[in-house]
Design an enzyme around this catalytic site. Structure first.
Site, PDB file in Angstrom:
ATOM      1  N   SER A  84       0.795  -1.223   0.000  1.00  0.00           N
ATOM      2  CA  SER A  84       0.000   0.000   0.000  1.00  0.00           C
ATOM      3  C   SER A  84       0.833   1.282   0.000  1.00  0.00           C
ATOM      4  O   SER A  84       1.654   1.513   0.900  1.00  0.00           O
ATOM      5  CB  SER A  84      -0.911  -0.015   1.236  1.00  0.00           C
ATOM      6  OG  SER A  84      -1.463   1.264   1.441  1.00  0.00           O
ATOM      7  N   ASN A  85       0.592   2.105  -0.993  1.00  0.00           N
ATOM      8  CA  ASN A  85       1.248   3.423  -1.043  1.00  0.00           C
ATOM      9  C   ASN A  85       0.715   4.301   0.086  1.00  0.00           C
ATOM     10  O   ASN A  85       1.456   5.078   0.679  1.00  0.00           O
ATOM     11  CB  ASN A  85       0.968   4.094  -2.391  1.00  0.00           C
ATOM     12  CG  ASN A  85       1.526   3.284  -3.534  1.00  0.00           C
ATOM     13  OD1 ASN A  85       2.699   2.928  -3.531  1.00  0.00           O
ATOM     14  ND2 ASN A  85       0.688   2.967  -4.521  1.00  0.00           N
TER      15      ASN A  85
END
Ligand SMILES: Cc1ncc(COP(=O)(O)O)c(C=O)c1O
Length: 321
Positions: A84-85
């Site tokens: 996840s960014n």
């Protein structure tokens, strides 16, 4: 909608001051030539927003974390996939703001994705869960435990796609509207909806048509999320906003994070023509949407088309040593 006496804008809300803005807008003449001409093509470099290797989450978390800190939070929790960014940028900005950070992540952790390695370097505590639907209840349980032990947790929803976070994209919309170039269309990757909500709210009534290209969910689901968040933005600002919401779900392929031939072509074309690296999960699929629609003749010579690079390139890497 509750109308306050004086309409506010994004400046009325506290920010961390951690990101680098305005991000540049660059022309892509070699990509245009490779597509056989047509409209002028531009890119807005939100992969350059700064902390946590940049991307769209910096703009949203600026507002969300500043509010959490102002409300006395001392620990932040959020959820996402293992790469996840959003989780990574939350970890980076929490470190900078002096907040403890817990990330509840699902997905295969071996080999270790670059993003997860950075989460740990930023000092976040990672809680692995098997499935996506286990993330939110796990976050709630850990937040309850922290609260019971006297801490002040702030749980941030997926993608920080809440009205306060979307203000970060009202700011981007203002950068676009005041760039000196009139854009006929703006394409970007869309998923949890906060980016698109801020853009459609900020560009409502402007000549720029915003097109979110889905990375995962159906156009109906994403458009409903975007509408909800944009309505929340209108409430926050005490303004009436009439957003135009268009979601193109034609470039997802077999599913979230699964490469498509069109996305791979977009990765190659942007890298070879313009020296721009996209990410395979979000921006390559959104760029494939731009390429297909330009090739199909949807825009004519003399028009200007903007592509928003929302970051995420760490998905190309994993830690091997
Ligand atoms: C690189 C990248 N682009 C686009 C998006 C989609 O943005 P939003 O979740 O605000 O719709 C994300 C969301 O995770 C992302 O990481």
């Amino acid at each position: 909608m509750t109308q306050s006496a004086v309409a506010k804008d994004w400046r009325s809300f506290e920010q961390l001051g951690a990101g680098v803005y305005p991000t540049p807008i660059e022309e892509m003449p070699r990509l245009r030539a490779a597509l056989g001409g047509g409209p002028r093509l531009f890119i807005k470099r939100d992969d350059y927003t700064g902390p946590g290797f940049g991307g769209n989450k910096v703009r949203k978390l600026e507002f969300v974390l500043a509010a959490a800190r102002a409300e006395g939070a001392d620990v932040v929790l959020t959820i996402g996939g293992i790469r996840s960014n959003h989780a990574r940028v939350t970890a980076a900005l929490s470190a900078k703001a002096g907040l403890e950070c817990h990330l509840i992540l699902n997905g295969d952790a071996a080999p270790m994705p670059a993003s997860t390695y950075l989460d740990e370097l930023y000092g976040a505590t990672i809680h692995h869960v098997v499935r996506g639907d286990q993330r939110k209840p796990t976050m709630e349980r850990i937040a309850d435990e922290l609260r019971a032990s006297g801490r002040k947790p702030c749980a941030i929803p997926l993608g920080a796609s809440v009205p306060l976070g979307a203000l970060g994209y009202m700011r981007a919309a203002e950068e676009i509207a005041t760039s000196g170039i009139v854009f006929d269309a703006l394409f970007h990757s869309t998923s949890s909806g906060g980016t698109q909500a801020g853009l459609v709210a900020g560009l409502a009534g402007s000549p720029t048509k915003v097109i979110g290209v889905s990375a995962d969910d159906t156009a109906i689901d994403i458009a409903a999320r975007v509408a909800r968040i944009a309505a929340g933005v209108a409430d926050l600002l005490g303004r009436k906003i009439d957003p135009k919401i268009e979601v193109d779900a034609g470039f997802i392929g077999a599913g979230y994070g699964i490469a498509t031939p069109e996305g791979e072509e977009a990765l190659d074309l942007f890298a070879r023509c313009e020296g721009v690296i996209l990410d395979p999960v979000y921006t390559a699929k959104a760029a494939a949407g731009v390429i297909a629609r330009v090739r199909a003749g949807e825009f004519r010579e003399g028009q200007n088309v903007l592509f928003l690079h929302t970051g995420g390139q760490l998905a190309l890497f994993s830690r091997s040593a």
